[in-house]
Write an enzyme that holds these catalytic residues in place. Structure first.
Site, PDB file in Angstrom:
ATOM      1  N   ASP A  84     -11.518  49.985  36.109  1.00  0.00           N
ATOM      2  CA  ASP A  84     -10.193  49.487  35.848  1.00  0.00           C
ATOM      3  C   ASP A  84     -10.279  48.675  34.552  1.00  0.00           C
ATOM      4  O   ASP A  84     -11.353  48.257  34.151  1.00  0.00           O
ATOM      5  CB  ASP A  84      -9.798  48.601  37.029  1.00  0.00           C
ATOM      6  N   THR A  93      -7.726  46.013  33.465  1.00  0.00           N
ATOM      7  CA  THR A  93      -7.271  44.638  33.630  1.00  0.00           C
ATOM      8  C   THR A  93      -8.052  43.958  34.739  1.00  0.00           C
ATOM      9  O   THR A  93      -8.107  44.453  35.855  1.00  0.00           O
ATOM     10  CB  THR A  93      -5.784  44.630  33.984  1.00  0.00           C
ATOM     11  N   LYS A 144      12.555  42.553  31.972  1.00  0.00           N
ATOM     12  CA  LYS A 144      11.356  42.644  31.138  1.00  0.00           C
ATOM     13  C   LYS A 144      10.452  43.724  31.702  1.00  0.00           C
ATOM     14  O   LYS A 144      10.449  43.971  32.915  1.00  0.00           O
ATOM     15  CB  LYS A 144      10.641  41.300  31.057  1.00  0.00           C
ATOM     16  N   ASP A 149      -2.320  50.318  31.923  1.00  0.00           N
ATOM     17  CA  ASP A 149      -1.846  49.742  30.674  1.00  0.00           C
ATOM     18  C   ASP A 149      -1.475  50.826  29.672  1.00  0.00           C
ATOM     19  O   ASP A 149      -1.763  51.993  29.873  1.00  0.00           O
ATOM     20  CB  ASP A 149      -2.947  48.852  30.090  1.00  0.00           C
ATOM     21  N   LYS A 184      -5.308  57.383  39.824  1.00  0.00           N
ATOM     22  CA  LYS A 184      -6.697  56.968  39.655  1.00  0.00           C
ATOM     23  C   LYS A 184      -7.570  57.649  40.694  1.00  0.00           C
ATOM     24  O   LYS A 184      -8.624  58.204  40.388  1.00  0.00           O
ATOM     25  CB  LYS A 184      -6.807  55.455  39.804  1.00  0.00           C
ATOM     26  N   ASP A 228     -10.682  45.369  40.511  1.00  0.00           N
ATOM     27  CA  ASP A 228     -10.495  44.055  41.112  1.00  0.00           C
ATOM     28  C   ASP A 228      -9.172  43.921  41.837  1.00  0.00           C
ATOM     29  O   ASP A 228      -8.970  42.972  42.570  1.00  0.00           O
ATOM     30  CB  ASP A 228     -10.593  42.966  40.051  1.00  0.00           C
ATOM     31  N   ASP A 241      -6.531  49.174  42.575  1.00  0.00           N
ATOM     32  CA  ASP A 241      -7.791  49.918  42.440  1.00  0.00           C
ATOM     33  C   ASP A 241      -8.344  50.356  43.781  1.00  0.00           C
ATOM     34  O   ASP A 241      -9.344  51.063  43.835  1.00  0.00           O
ATOM     35  CB  ASP A 241      -8.835  49.045  41.737  1.00  0.00           C
TER      36      ASP A 241
END
Lengths: 370, 1138
Positions: free
Chosen positions: B404, B406, B573, B686, B807, B828, B832
């Site tokens: 991962d 981040t 946002k 990301d 993933k 983490d 994940d």
């Protein structure tokens, strides 16, 4: 012998700065102990075998083994051994008649003449040998009752199931029970020296000292009771089917060699490892004066009370006379093996030496990959 | 507070049709015709597996379900039933031992569970019944009971929060025991319930229990005597989970909805699926080979036995008659029992003890990971965690690492860097003295020293202050030091305001803090109104009307607020890709430049947009949202639809950049992994630019790396249909990376060879789904295999814009590709979890994003940098150890049983054992088990430091190198050679059994004892030869075992054992030692059988640190470091170095 490095990795006492920064609370935290064992840093000896280090070892082994081998070979060759087959398979052999008209009840005797080319010095051991006799067959090996043989009273009258089908005969328990005891070797061998003038003399055979001491004194015991009169002790039992006489008459003359502690019996009860085997029968003690050989060269006659049938299973019976050295009976195998292994080691040592000298340096340089 | 992330682990079972109805306080409701008290399970938690009564049968049944145990049970039964050469004790005793130890261990664990259950079930709780508070045992709570919980107590079951003592109708909860997140989460009472719970008359309709902790849909009908029943929607924010703890709230009342085994905690209790290691598969393969050997041995012996017996007089000579029973047995049955007997005789070739030893090795060996102080992280005061010890050796076999980004490669420690308002860049100066301390740096395109209009500025900052789900932590004096995890930042610029922000995502905290630096402070949420303090130090109040939550699919979040002036505003946002299509296009270009520039510098960027809602628009949106929230079925989909409808035609006002620093030693770790031959894939949600720059920073991509891009952007370049373009690109890349690449030489290291062109591959989520699930008309499977082939030839692969499930999809695809490579996933966060569970080895990082990853992982480490030692040192050593253990076990049992097999040829195929029963039993348990166990725990054939310094050593054991058929054949041949040697060496010695100097002869038991002595010594010394690392334990165990053997043999033969039927070994050993010939043959045979091994060791390339010192360190890092510095020319270079 080996190149070794003793890398005692001492515990690195330095706590990293960050660990110390954990503050006072870190003392009771789950921080792992910094012991050598837990960190896999126990001091260790790290031997490495290389051509250089094994080389001397090979030479040393070669140098030790070759003399031992030669010693063994010579010793084995010096042992006198004489072997004669008296089965009587050949029609013209003396025991042929006995071997054919076989019956358990009738005793048949035959005599086999032979001559010794060389005198036998020192104590001479007389063996009987059997071939194709599977004393190591599983059914056979387990067919015994050791507690009965050890003098256990209840086993005497109620032998173990393992003894089947030689457990009960005529509604009486068999003592000693089992197939091993039942098939006790019962040929009687006697040795006569034949003087050149034709007269003959019986060579005295000692029947003690042929069984392991511990077997004779601990493992095998007569049942408790009147030791002088084994007849009473064994009164509720019967003899094994194939025996001519009950167990208490194996050696009526010597109470120390009678019943279960009869040494011939004990020797037979130690089952052989291979189907061709020999067992110690008698010992011919050397002459007291030590001047004349125990068995001088000349002609002998082996008198056999032929009781033991082997032809039904293609067996053979032999009589073996042998002297004994510190390594036991005659066996060239050990000597040859030692010489061979020693030579191989020595040869390998030489090969290694050449390799080490010729290629040793280049090896090191060529270690960088690609 | 609502969870931002969807737990995908249990996702997708939303399809439940039926729901349950709960009568609050068991009061019948006027609306329903008949009050039928529904039946639900009670609140008893049963985590234990056994009761006293069913322990024995159930445990035994479970143990014998293991194929190995079952095999030994069969062998044992055969021994009991059939007349076999060895007594049932020889195999029964070890089996009994194994079964007993396992049963005791499992029984103890279950007893602990019973105790814990009892504690939980008997815990006193207060239940409101008929207006009185009654103390009850926790297990007696029924669904519908109103339960009172006070501060710091855990909830006894899943409750719907009805009433809280806090004035804002909230309560705080930590779910530390559920998912490990120790931050406070806010839960809300059901709106508009009556204060008097006694008169509350309501039913709750909710879905059937399901394990997802973060999902709950329900509806509450409140009946008032003279009104229409009111309906309230219930979501996870109203649900208090069993196991969570009440914090900061004096007392709450809630109604039990799920109890006992139906609570979410209990439903989550189910263990993970078992992962099996490659070594275990090898063991099973070898086992099969040995089983074949065993069966063929038995067949050969049985056949020969009947051939031999057909000769005259051999079957039943007069001296060895059969019993009546044997004579009566039918001949084919006899053949069969003979076959079984041979099986039993040779069954020791597959030892029970191997399984025990392997288990013990794994269990004990895993402690070295937890004990390793290098894995200890002083920050979180924790070391590594081993959740399963079954996979230790798999750590040494990893070929693909999926990481991962981040929180794993980067620290997830967000720092606000700059923002861009209306195209103007505002960089935060380090000295935050002035309130409006905007220091405008020169962006490459923006005008110098210029600012956006003040209105825009303030709008943007208000948006930052309002559009989030951050809560302000009250600075109670007792809490300052208690909870310092998870996004809590307690020290701020204003020292007079000791406040911390709590958020589930650190980005949000960083943004709120960023706004604070620019003068807008978020003061908190009170009574559904958000307080902010503007630059003039005035407090502004906004009514929070709706929160449109973040989710990874939409990749944005919004709030709808109403200002004091009555304007209704929507602030949104989110990621640029999800915002840009929803704003007016003319605004996009100005900001896109900044966003992309920031992204290439490795910052995380978010775009902020707003929209003014007219009262009509708001009314529509409000109604839509409320409807969707009340929906019992497909609530998520409906909400999503409303969200998408509301968040349109907004105006873009700016973008933010937040820096996520690299983890310590991330680059070194990645480099080491690549050096070790592992292929590193970065899977991240990301955006591409950010991820790419992180990859550069981690040295996954290097200067020479040619990047093959397969993203939406490249697909749209050609202006043709996406599928066509995809096809074209794939073929193109395939040609480049696979066909033109020179054939890879086996074992040759590639990462530093400059001659070969290196490729990096980049793919994004959208393209990936095209590749994985192409439209049916295209040749679908071809894409996948092309993609896979390209990826396998690339040194690094970057997959960006991944949804969590994607993933896992990628991991699965690689896992199932040709050669089935061993995969490792490290991550983490909750996103994940799916890939951690999917990969062969899952590693969790004890990071900031909660504990979900850690809970689901096989191993958990505090930092990414620890991965290097975990794989290169621990993994390597564990693999070598267990591989050696397995090979050695098969070898030592082969040369143990081979003489016994050969002996059959000389004992009339009668199944006569060569060794005594005691030796047969003890060989694997006592005489030879401890040295190999010690070896397999302590061996370091290469020093740990050296392993860490030379990552390439890892390649030597890649692809299960030590358990391939080659090494297996070597060990087997060695075993056969030694077995032959032992047997025939002693046989030639026994050609004259008169071996003592008094002329007495040896029997069959002496024969076996000599063979056995040679065997024990050879096998132990063989291990001694293999031992490279002699600690005192090795010395003690190896020499101790040999001494024990000698001692035992004397002892065993020294006494007439009353319980033995036959005194076979009585003084056999002592007599053997009194024979010089026996000594000589023992020495000779030991030496001769070890000779090939010594020779091989000498001629093989020398190993170990001494021999390797000459290797120079290969140039791998130097050049790339310099390159990296030049790559990131920005003022903010990556700070991996500190």
């Amino acid at each position: 012998m080996m190149a070794s490095s003793y890398t005692a990795k001492e515990e690195d006492g330095h706590h990293s700065g960050s660990a110390a920064a954990g503050g006072p609370g870190s003392s009771k935290s789950k921080k792992p102990d910094n012991t050598a064992f837990k960190q896999q840093r126990l001091p260790a000896w790290q031997p490495i075998l290389t051509a250089g280090t094994v080389l001397p070892a090979f030479f040393v082994i070669g140098l030790i083994f070759i003399p031992i081998g030669i010693g063994l070979f010579v010793t084995s060759n010096n042992i006198r051994e004489f072997e004669i087959d008296y089965t009587g398979v050949d029609t013209n052999s003396p025991c042929n008649r006995c071997s054919q008209t076989y019956s358990w009840n009738i005793s048949c005797t035959c005599s086999v003449p032979f001559s010794l080319e060389q005198p036998f010095e020192s104590n001479v051991f007389m063996y009987y040998g059997l071939s194709n006799f599977y004393q190591n067959h599983r059914r056979y090996v387990k067919s015994r009752d050791d507690s009965q043989l050890n003098g256990d009273k209840s086993s005497l009258t109620n032998p173990s199931k393992e003894c089947e089908p030689y457990r009960i005969s005529e509604k009486k328990p068999i003592a000693p029970c089992g197939a091993i005891a039942n098939s006790l070797f019962n040929d009687t061998l006697e040795l006569y020296y034949i003087y050149p003038n034709g007269s003959r003399t019986l060579i005295p055979l000692v029947k003690k000292g042929i069984a392991w001491w511990t077997d004779k004194h601990v493992k095998f015991r007569n049942p408790p009771g009147n030791n002088d009169n084994l007849t009473i002790t064994f009164q509720d039992t019967t003899k094994p089917v194939n025996w001519h006489k009950p167990v208490y008459e194996l050696d009526p003359n010597d109470p120390d060699n009678n019943g279960f502690i009869n040494e011939d019996f004990i020797v037979w009860m130690r089952t052989a490892a291979l189907p061709t085997f020999r067992k110690l029968y008698r010992i011919i003690q050397k002459n007291k004066d030590n001047m004349t050989p125990t068995l001088p060269r000349g002609n002998y006659s082996l008198e056999i009370a032929y009781n033991y049938p082997v032809r039904s299973f293609d067996g053979r019976k032999r009589m073996i006379l042998s002297t004994i050295s510190w390594m036991g009976g005659k066996n060239p195998f050990l000597g040859i093996a030692y010489i061979t292994v020693g030579s191989v080691c020595f040869f390998l040592g030489v090969v290694l030496l050449i390799i080490h000298h010729k290629y040793g340096n280049r090896n090191n340089n060529a270690d960088i990959p690609n | 507070m609502l969870r931002r992330r969807i737990n995908l682990l249990f996702g997708g079972d939303e399809k439940r049709v039926d729901s349950r109805t709960i009568y609050v306080g068991h009061r019948p409701c006027p609306a329903t015709e008949a009050f039928i008290p529904p039946k639900f399970c009670d609140n008893r938690i049963v985590s234990s597996k056994y009761t006293i009564w069913n322990f024995l049968p159930k445990n035994l049944f479970e143990q014998f379900r293991r194929i190995a145990n079952f095999y030994f049970l069969i062998i044992f039964l055969v021994q009991v039933i059939v007349d076999t050469p060895t007594s049932p004790v020889t195999s029964g005793l070890p089996l009994f031992f194994v079964i007993t130890v396992t049963a005791i261990k499992q029984g103890y664990e279950d007893w602990l569970r019973h105790k814990a259950d009892y504690e939980v079930n008997k815990y006193p709780v207060i239940v409101l019944e008929d207006g009185r508070s009654i103390r009850k045992e926790s297990e007696k709570i029924k669904v519908g009971d109103i339960v009172e919980v006070v501060e710091d107590e855990t909830f006894p079951c899943d409750l719907i929060l009805l009433q809280s003592t806090r004035d804002d109708d909230t309560c705080f909860v930590t779910t530390a025991s559920l998912d490990g997140e120790s931050n406070h989460k806010t839960h809300y009472t059901v709106p508009d319930t009556e204060k008097d719970l006694q008169s509350l008359n309501a039913t709750i309709e909710c879905e059937q229990p399901q394990p997802d902790l973060y999902k709950f849909v329900g509806r509450m009908h409140i009946y008032k005597t003279d009104q229409e029943p009111a309906v309230r929607s219930l979501g996870p924010e109203n649900l208090l989970l069993k196991g969570a703890t009440l914090k900061n709230t004096k007392k709450i009342y809630g109604v039990a909805v799920y109890t006992g085994m139906e609570t979410k905690m209990a439903l989550n209790y189910q263990g993970k699926s078992q992962k099996r290691s490659a070594v275990e598969k090898s063991i099973n393969a070898f086992l099969l080979v040995y089983l074949c050997i065993l069966i063929s041995k038995a067949v050969v012996c049985t056949t020969l036995k009947y051939v031999w017996q057909s000769q005259d007089g051999q079957d039943e000579p007069w001296y060895n008659e059969k019993t009546q029973k044997e004579k009566d047995t039918y001949v084919y049955l006899k053949m069969f029992t003979d076959f079984l007997s041979f099986m039993v005789l040779f069954n020791f070739i597959i030892p029970v003890s191997m399984y025990v030893t392997v288990e013990m090795q794994k269990f004990l060996g895993s402690f070295f990971i937890t004990w390793d102080k290098d894995f200890f992280d002083p920050e979180i005061q924790e070391g590594a965690l081993v959740n399963t010890s079954d996979l230790n050796e798999e750590l040494g076999q990893v070929e693909y690492v999926f990481t991962d980004k981040t929180g794993t490669l980067t620290q997830n420690n967000m720092e606000y860097i700059e923002c861009c308002i209306d195209g103007f860049q505002y960089r935060n100066s380090d000295s935050m003295s002035e309130l409006d301390g905007f220091c405008v740096t020169d962006g490459p395109v923006s005008k110098l020293q210029q600012k956006a209009g003040r209105d825009k500025e303030e709008l943007f900052l208000r948006a930052l202050c309002l559009c989030h789900t951050v809560q302000v932590k009250e600075a109670g004096p007792d809490e300052i030091d208690s909870d310092q995890v998870d996004g809590l930042v307690s020290e701020l610029s204003q020292p007079d305001e000791q406040r911390g922000f709590i958020a589930s995502s650190p980005d949000e905290v960083a943004l709120v803090k960023g706004a604070m630096k620019h003068g807008f402070t978020f003061l908190g949420l009170e009574n559904k109104s958000m307080k902010i303090r503007n630059r003039e130090n005035n407090v502004e109040l906004y009514d929070l009307l709706h929160v449109l939550n973040f989710d990874p699919v939409r990749r944005r979040m919004s709030v709808i607020v109403r200002s004091k002036s009555g304007e209704t505003l929507l602030f949104c946002k989110g990621a640029d890709s999800s915002i840009f299509p929803r704003v007016r296009q003319e605004e996009v270009d100005r900001i896109r430049m900044h966003v992309e520039r920031n992204a290439t510098e490795g910052y995380r960027t978010l775009c902020v947009a707003y929209k003014q809602l007219s009262p009509e628009e708001f009314a529509v949106a409000d109604a839509g949202l409320r409807d969707a929230r009340l929906a019992l079925q497909d609530r998520e989909e409906k909400l999503m639809a409303v969200y998408n409808q509301v968040e349109t035609s907004m105006s873009l006002i700016g973008a933010t950049a937040v820096e996520d620093r690299l983890q310590e030693e991330a680059a070194e770790t990645m480099e080491a992994l690549q050096g070790a031959g592992m292929k590193v894939w970065v899977l991240t949600g990301d955006k591409m630019e950010t991820a790419k720059s992180t990859c550069y920073a981690c040295r996954l991509f290097q200067r020479g790396t040619e990047l093959l891009e397969l993203t939406v952007r490249t697909l749209e370049d050609g202006g043709r249909k996406r599928e066509e373009r995809l096809h074209e690109l794939l073929l193109d890349y395939h040609k480049k990376a696979v066909q033109d690449a020179p054939p890879v030489k086996a074992g040759v290291t590639r990462s530093w060879s400059t001659a070969n062109q290196e490729y990096g591959f980049i793919i994004d989520g959208a393209t990936l789904s095209l590749v994985m699930n192409p439209s049916p008309d295209t040749n679908s499977s071809r894409y996948k295999s092309l993609f896979l082939q390209i990826c396998q030839n690339c040194t690094a692969v970057l997959c960006c814009r991944m949804a969590p499930l994607q993933k896992a999809q990628i991991v699965k695809m690689v896992k199932n590709s040709k050669g089935s490579p061993i995969t490792l996933s490290i991550g983490d966060g909750a996103n994940d979890v799916s890939m951690i569970l999917e990969a062969h080895v899952g590693i969790g990082i004890k990071g900031k994003e909660g504990r979900q990853a850690v809970r689901n992982s096989d191993y958990a480490i505090p930092k990414l940098k620890h991965l290097k030692k975990l794989l290169l040192a621990h993994g390597h050593l564990y693999y070598v150890r267990i591989a050696h253990l397995v090979q050695y076990f098969f070898y030592k049992n082969l040369c143990f049983i081979l003489p016994q097999f050969l002996y059959q040829f000389f004992c009339g195929y009668s199944q006569q054992p060569l060794y005594d029963a005691a030796y047969l039993t003890m060989y694997n348990i006592c005489f030879t088990s401890m040295p190999i166990l010690a070896f397999s725990l302590l061996e370091q054939h290469i020093a740990i430091e050296y392993l860490l310094d030379n990552a390439t050593l890892y390649r030597e054991i890649a692809k299960n190198a030590m358990l391939k058929w080659g090494p297996f054949l070597y060990w087997t041949v060695l075993g056969i050679f030694q077995g032959l040697l032992f047997f025939f060496g002693v046989k030639y010695l026994f050609s004259n059994p008169a071996l003592q100097d008094n002329g007495q002869v040896f029997g069959n038991w002496s024969y076996g004892t000599i063979v056995f002595t040679v065997l024990v010594f050879t096998v132990t010394l063989k291990l001694a030869l293999d031992t490279r690392h002699w600690t005192w334990i090795n010395h003690f165990v190896i020499w101790g075992s040999l001494a024990f053997y000698v001692f035992f043999s004397f002892f065993w033969g020294g006494i007439i054992w009353p319980f033995l039927k036959q005194q076979r070994l009585y003084f056999v050993f002592a007599n053997m030692l009194s024979s010089v010939s026996a000594w000589l043959v023992i020495i000779l045979l030991i030496l001769l059988s070890l000779l090939p091994d010594i020779l091989l060791m000498v001629f093989r390339k020398p190993r170990g640190p001494h021999a390797r010192q000459m290797k120079r360190r290969l140039p791998s890092s130097g050049t790339s470091t310099i390159f990296m510095l030049s790559q990131t020319t920005s003022t903010h270079s990556f700070s991996w170095s500190d």
